[in-house]
Design an enzyme around this catalytic site. Sequence first.
Site, mmCIF file in Angstrom:
data_model
loop_
_atom_site.group_PDB
_atom_site.id
_atom_site.type_symbol
_atom_site.label_atom_id
_atom_site.label_comp_id
_atom_site.label_asym_id
_atom_site.label_seq_id
_atom_site.Cartn_x
_atom_site.Cartn_y
_atom_site.Cartn_z
ATOM 1 C CG ASP A 1 -0.572 0.300 2.476
ATOM 2 O OD1 ASP A 1 0.535 0.832 2.593
ATOM 3 O OD2 ASP A 1 -1.321 0.040 3.442
ATOM 4 C CE LYS B 1 -8.978 0.861 0.046
ATOM 5 N NZ LYS B 1 -10.376 1.188 0.071
ATOM 6 C CG MET C 1 -6.743 7.246 8.549
ATOM 7 S SD MET C 1 -7.750 5.862 8.003
ATOM 8 C CE MET C 1 -7.928 4.902 9.497
HETATM 9 N N1 SAH Z 1 -2.300 -0.185 9.618
HETATM 10 C C1 SAH Z 1 -1.682 1.096 9.912
HETATM 11 C C2 SAH Z 1 -2.689 2.211 9.910
HETATM 12 C C3 SAH Z 1 -3.337 2.435 8.553
HETATM 13 S S1 SAH Z 1 -4.483 3.750 8.555
HETATM 14 C C4 SAH Z 1 -0.942 1.001 11.242
HETATM 15 O O1 SAH Z 1 -1.107 0.023 11.975
HETATM 16 O O2 SAH Z 1 -0.170 1.904 11.547
HETATM 17 C C5 SAH Z 1 -3.482 5.070 7.943
HETATM 18 C C6 SAH Z 1 -3.227 6.050 9.052
HETATM 19 O O3 SAH Z 1 -2.224 5.534 9.913
HETATM 20 C C7 SAH Z 1 -2.700 7.385 8.601
HETATM 21 O O4 SAH Z 1 -3.745 8.247 8.180
HETATM 22 C C8 SAH Z 1 -2.068 7.885 9.878
HETATM 23 O O5 SAH Z 1 -3.031 8.338 10.792
HETATM 24 C C9 SAH Z 1 -1.481 6.599 10.436
HETATM 25 N N2 SAH Z 1 -0.080 6.417 10.045
HETATM 26 C C10 SAH Z 1 0.453 5.354 9.447
HETATM 27 N N3 SAH Z 1 1.788 5.491 9.306
HETATM 28 C C11 SAH Z 1 2.097 6.688 9.841
HETATM 29 C C12 SAH Z 1 3.314 7.409 10.019
HETATM 30 N N4 SAH Z 1 4.495 6.946 9.622
HETATM 31 N N5 SAH Z 1 3.246 8.622 10.625
HETATM 32 C C13 SAH Z 1 2.076 9.115 11.058
HETATM 33 N N6 SAH Z 1 0.907 8.478 10.910
HETATM 34 C C14 SAH Z 1 0.916 7.276 10.328
#
Ligand code: SAH
Length: 260
Positions: free
Chosen positions: A46, A68, A183
Amino acid sequence: MLDLPFDFAPFEAGTVWLAGAGPGDPGLLTLLALHGLRHADHVVCDALVDARILALVRPGAVVETMGKRGGQDSVRQTDITDRLIELARQGSRVLRLKGGDPFVFGRGPEEALALAQAGIKFRIVPGITAGIGGLAYAGIPATSKDTNSAVAFVTGHGADGEVPDEFDWDALARGAPVMVFYMGLKHLDRVAKRLMAAGRRPDEPMAVVCDAATPRQTVLETTLGQVAEAVATAGLKPPALLVLGSVVRLRDRLDWWSPA
Ligand code: SAH
């Protein structure tokens, strides 16, 4: 590659591994995810997966980006699951690589359910979720003994892209001393107002961590009452985590990492 005193699970042809890549720093990959990268025929990743992680694939493996970003449906979920099923049926070893952990706000369960329904064997490879590991890179713990014994992980928008209304905001505001929003930028103003209406104080500390655990990491410290304006003024963009609660104050002593 790595001389380890145990064997990994074999990556069988015609199976899909749904793996988490962690929040950014390639060092936060699990050994099993690295094993998957080294043995996959196809990697379907992704949009949040760091290029340095994709550089670890086995030479000859095919990498496709299907994912996404910022809640935008850049690719339809059914197209992704159809592609995973198609590749597995062709006999590929398919690594479906997602940012963070595949089972935390990542559509991993939906993909696993579709694979199960199609009769495709799969394995889940958990990863370090951004809301824990990413925040650690900003010097913010999810819990600490003196501040909170509970933490809530909350999505800032629901499946329909709106502020989630399936949970009780008042109960959440009362019951979760620390909240970590994924998000959360899109509806930040409304969510902040909703939390204050539910009794959270406008002067409660809040942090916004963008691109956590990557070379681009930025951290904004503010308060619940000012967060929406501060984010707009600073022009912050996803991916971002928002943290509300007194753990944010620990950052003045725990800010250990500089991204450069
Ligand atoms: N599965 C992922 C989350 C996916 S939803 C997890 O466990 O981290 C996507 C959201 O995750 C983004 O909108 C943000 O809020 C957060 N996110 C993921 N990676 C990030 C990063 N490196 N820095 C800040 N927010 C992050």
